[in-house]
Design an enzyme around this catalytic site. Sequence first.
Site, PDB file in Angstrom:
ATOM      1  N   ARG A 183       8.903 -58.345 -95.869  1.00  0.00           N
ATOM      2  CA  ARG A 183       9.133 -58.162 -94.365  1.00  0.00           C
ATOM      3  C   ARG A 183       8.464 -59.300 -93.483  1.00  0.00           C
ATOM      4  O   ARG A 183       7.349 -59.876 -93.853  1.00  0.00           O
ATOM      5  CB  ARG A 183       8.593 -57.047 -93.800  1.00  0.00           C
ATOM      6  CG  ARG A 183       9.463 -55.803 -93.916  1.00  0.00           C
ATOM      7  CD  ARG A 183      11.061 -55.811 -93.319  1.00  0.00           C
ATOM      8  NE  ARG A 183      11.841 -54.604 -93.684  1.00  0.00           N
ATOM      9  CZ  ARG A 183      12.622 -54.434 -94.589  1.00  0.00           C
ATOM     10  NH1 ARG A 183      12.926 -55.636 -95.498  1.00  0.00           N
ATOM     11  NH2 ARG A 183      13.506 -53.235 -94.839  1.00  0.00           N
ATOM     12  N   HIS A 219      17.739 -63.049 -94.736  1.00  0.00           N
ATOM     13  CA  HIS A 219      17.221 -61.711 -95.219  1.00  0.00           C
ATOM     14  C   HIS A 219      18.421 -61.005 -96.140  1.00  0.00           C
ATOM     15  O   HIS A 219      18.990 -59.846 -96.218  1.00  0.00           O
ATOM     16  CB  HIS A 219      17.002 -60.726 -94.046  1.00  0.00           C
ATOM     17  CG  HIS A 219      16.565 -59.535 -94.341  1.00  0.00           C
ATOM     18  ND1 HIS A 219      15.517 -58.672 -93.454  1.00  0.00           N
ATOM     19  CD2 HIS A 219      16.587 -58.619 -95.383  1.00  0.00           C
ATOM     20  CE1 HIS A 219      15.386 -57.640 -94.202  1.00  0.00           C
ATOM     21  NE2 HIS A 219      15.752 -57.465 -95.321  1.00  0.00           N
TER      22      HIS A 219
HETATM   23  P1  NDP Z   1       7.221 -49.425-103.082  1.00  0.00           P
HETATM   24  O1  NDP Z   1       6.860 -48.568-101.877  1.00  0.00           O
HETATM   25  O2  NDP Z   1       7.629 -48.963-104.081  1.00  0.00           O
HETATM   26  O3  NDP Z   1       5.784 -50.539-103.286  1.00  0.00           O
HETATM   27  C1  NDP Z   1       5.297 -50.844-102.297  1.00  0.00           C
HETATM   28  C2  NDP Z   1       3.923 -51.472-102.803  1.00  0.00           C
HETATM   29  O4  NDP Z   1       2.998 -51.964-101.779  1.00  0.00           O
HETATM   30  C3  NDP Z   1       2.770 -50.625-103.715  1.00  0.00           C
HETATM   31  O5  NDP Z   1       2.418 -50.936-104.957  1.00  0.00           O
HETATM   32  C4  NDP Z   1       2.022 -50.325-102.782  1.00  0.00           C
HETATM   33  O6  NDP Z   1       0.544 -50.124-103.195  1.00  0.00           O
HETATM   34  C5  NDP Z   1       1.561 -51.560-102.108  1.00  0.00           C
HETATM   35  N1  NDP Z   1       0.974 -51.474-100.650  1.00  0.00           N
HETATM   36  C6  NDP Z   1       1.252 -50.828 -99.574  1.00  0.00           C
HETATM   37  N2  NDP Z   1       0.447 -50.870 -98.531  1.00  0.00           N
HETATM   38  C7  NDP Z   1      -0.640 -51.560 -99.133  1.00  0.00           C
HETATM   39  C8  NDP Z   1      -1.995 -52.282 -98.637  1.00  0.00           C
HETATM   40  N3  NDP Z   1      -2.131 -51.822 -97.539  1.00  0.00           N
HETATM   41  N4  NDP Z   1      -2.673 -52.934 -99.410  1.00  0.00           N
HETATM   42  C9  NDP Z   1      -2.408 -52.985-100.711  1.00  0.00           C
HETATM   43  N5  NDP Z   1      -0.995 -52.903-101.085  1.00  0.00           N
HETATM   44  C10 NDP Z   1      -0.342 -52.169-100.312  1.00  0.00           C
HETATM   45  O7  NDP Z   1       7.986 -50.626-102.416  1.00  0.00           O
HETATM   46  P2  NDP Z   1       9.418 -51.488-102.977  1.00  0.00           P
HETATM   47  O8  NDP Z   1       8.887 -51.851-104.135  1.00  0.00           O
HETATM   48  O9  NDP Z   1      10.453 -50.481-103.280  1.00  0.00           O
HETATM   49  O10 NDP Z   1       9.833 -52.272-101.740  1.00  0.00           O
HETATM   50  C11 NDP Z   1       8.961 -53.314-101.153  1.00  0.00           C
HETATM   51  C12 NDP Z   1       9.282 -53.707 -99.857  1.00  0.00           C
HETATM   52  O11 NDP Z   1      10.242 -54.831-100.288  1.00  0.00           O
HETATM   53  C13 NDP Z   1      10.109 -52.852 -98.992  1.00  0.00           C
HETATM   54  O12 NDP Z   1       9.108 -52.034 -98.282  1.00  0.00           O
HETATM   55  C14 NDP Z   1      10.993 -53.816 -98.191  1.00  0.00           C
HETATM   56  O13 NDP Z   1      10.146 -54.210 -97.189  1.00  0.00           O
HETATM   57  C15 NDP Z   1      11.060 -55.020 -99.010  1.00  0.00           C
HETATM   58  N6  NDP Z   1      12.674 -55.186 -99.611  1.00  0.00           N
HETATM   59  C16 NDP Z   1      13.248 -56.377 -98.975  1.00  0.00           C
HETATM   60  C17 NDP Z   1      14.517 -56.782 -99.353  1.00  0.00           C
HETATM   61  C18 NDP Z   1      15.243 -57.781 -99.046  1.00  0.00           C
HETATM   62  O14 NDP Z   1      16.233 -57.972 -99.135  1.00  0.00           O
HETATM   63  N7  NDP Z   1      14.331 -58.963 -98.604  1.00  0.00           N
HETATM   64  C19 NDP Z   1      15.284 -55.742-100.061  1.00  0.00           C
HETATM   65  C20 NDP Z   1      14.549 -54.427-100.572  1.00  0.00           C
HETATM   66  C21 NDP Z   1      13.233 -54.229-100.090  1.00  0.00           C
HETATM   67  P3  NDP Z   1       0.317 -48.581-104.255  1.00  0.00           P
HETATM   68  O15 NDP Z   1       1.134 -48.742-105.327  1.00  0.00           O
HETATM   69  O16 NDP Z   1      -1.012 -48.396-104.481  1.00  0.00           O
HETATM   70  O17 NDP Z   1       0.984 -47.329-103.370  1.00  0.00           O
HETATM   71  C1  OXD Z   2      15.577 -53.245 -97.813  1.00  0.00           C
HETATM   72  C2  OXD Z   2      16.231 -54.564 -97.008  1.00  0.00           C
HETATM   73  O1  OXD Z   2      14.666 -52.853 -97.429  1.00  0.00           O
HETATM   74  O2  OXD Z   2      17.395 -54.670 -97.308  1.00  0.00           O
HETATM   75  O3  OXD Z   2      16.209 -52.496 -98.377  1.00  0.00           O
HETATM   76  O4  OXD Z   2      15.715 -55.127 -96.450  1.00  0.00           O
END
Ligand code: NDP
Ligand code: OXD
Length: 319
Positions: free
Chosen positions: A234, A282
């Site tokens: 993000r 994005h």
């Molecule tokens: P998940 O919720 O599966 O994974 C999030 C990861 O981030 C976890 O490993 C979590 O740790 C870690 N995390 C969260 N907060 C912290 C912190 N404070 N310190 C350290 N690690 C942290 O998310 P996804 O993998 O499904 O997606 C990740 C992000 O990708 C989404 O939230 C979205 O913003 C972005 N995205 C962007 C897209 C695009 O088109 N650009 C499309 C899809 C998603 P833990 O495992 O310990 O909980």
């Molecule tokens: C998502 C994105 O979070 O598209 O799925 O950014």
Amino acid sequence: MTLLLAVKSSGGNWSPEAWAKRFRARLPDRTIAVAGIDSFDAASVRYVGAWKPEPGLIASLPNLRVVFNLGAGVDALLGDTSLPRHVPIVRVVDADLTNRMTEYVVWHVLDQHRQGAALRSAQSRGAWIAPDQWSADKVRVGLMGLGEIARDAGDVLVRLGFQVSGWSRSPKLIKDVRCHHGLDGLDAFLGTTDILVVLLPLTADTRHMIDGRLLRRLARDGRLGKPVLINAGRGGLQVEADILACLDDGTLGHAVLDVFESEPLPPSSPLWRHPRVTITPHNAADSDPETISGYVVEQLRAFERGETLRNVVDLDRGY
Ligand code: NDP
Ligand code: OXD
């Protein structure tokens, strides 16, 4: 029973009509209403399919059972401070979306590793120049976030031969990935990372985390010469002025950015014109209405059979 679609139209796959068409085909026995287009009885709404809904809309639905966020990231939805805390929010975890994100990560890691910019520049000059080439195991890729998407991208990067490490909130054990966690683990993670791939959710803890201080802790002894940033998480995770300063003072070699603090990225942003910034709008992974409506309907039907919802957002953690 009504399923209300509250989708902020922003072109491409985010057209409310495209989502309504898929949901009407999959749920012919239900009323599917589109907020802002169809009139609907608020009391009859049991489910919402949401992408950046109008703040306050969800709180105005007294009999709501589940909110289905139509993407993986829930930061926009959770930004609505009137959101009721007793209604579960389900986010997207879907093989197609994950696969598209993995494509994006691998595409840009490979472009850096195989020196795509130098090759394109040589071609533009009609120059037959083969840049130095090294094996993938000389390059250290650090995945910031080790969730659904990062773990999948990590699998492919490991298979390609890269040294892969990751950083998460809680401890992890992942085959062939050196795992770090928590703020105490951040220095060891950053100090051995040549390509930093940011796949964190945007939360109160992660906002503006990718700043100059953090970027200066990346490895300086890597095969690429200078570290590279890839952010597909993000825009709110990054401090854009710091990224520009780090590119200009030699801290960073290149930045690949899919997400921005303000989207669309304003024409006045210097990021557009920086020679060592790659910008994508994005669209690292589009949410495909066909696939994701299938995922939502499967969960909705399971919920009505009394089964437990999957991929429910933890409101306290914010993801
Ligand atoms: P998940 O919720 O599966 O994974 C999030 C990861 O981030 C976890 O490993 C979590 O740790 C870690 N995390 C969260 N907060 C912290 C912190 N404070 N310190 C350290 N690690 C942290 O998310 P996804 O993998 O499904 O997606 C990740 C992000 O990708 C989404 O939230 C979205 O913003 C972005 N995205 C962007 C897209 C695009 O088109 N650009 C499309 C899809 C998603 P833990 O495992 O310990 O909980
Ligand atoms: C998502 C994105 O979070 O598209 O799925 O950014």
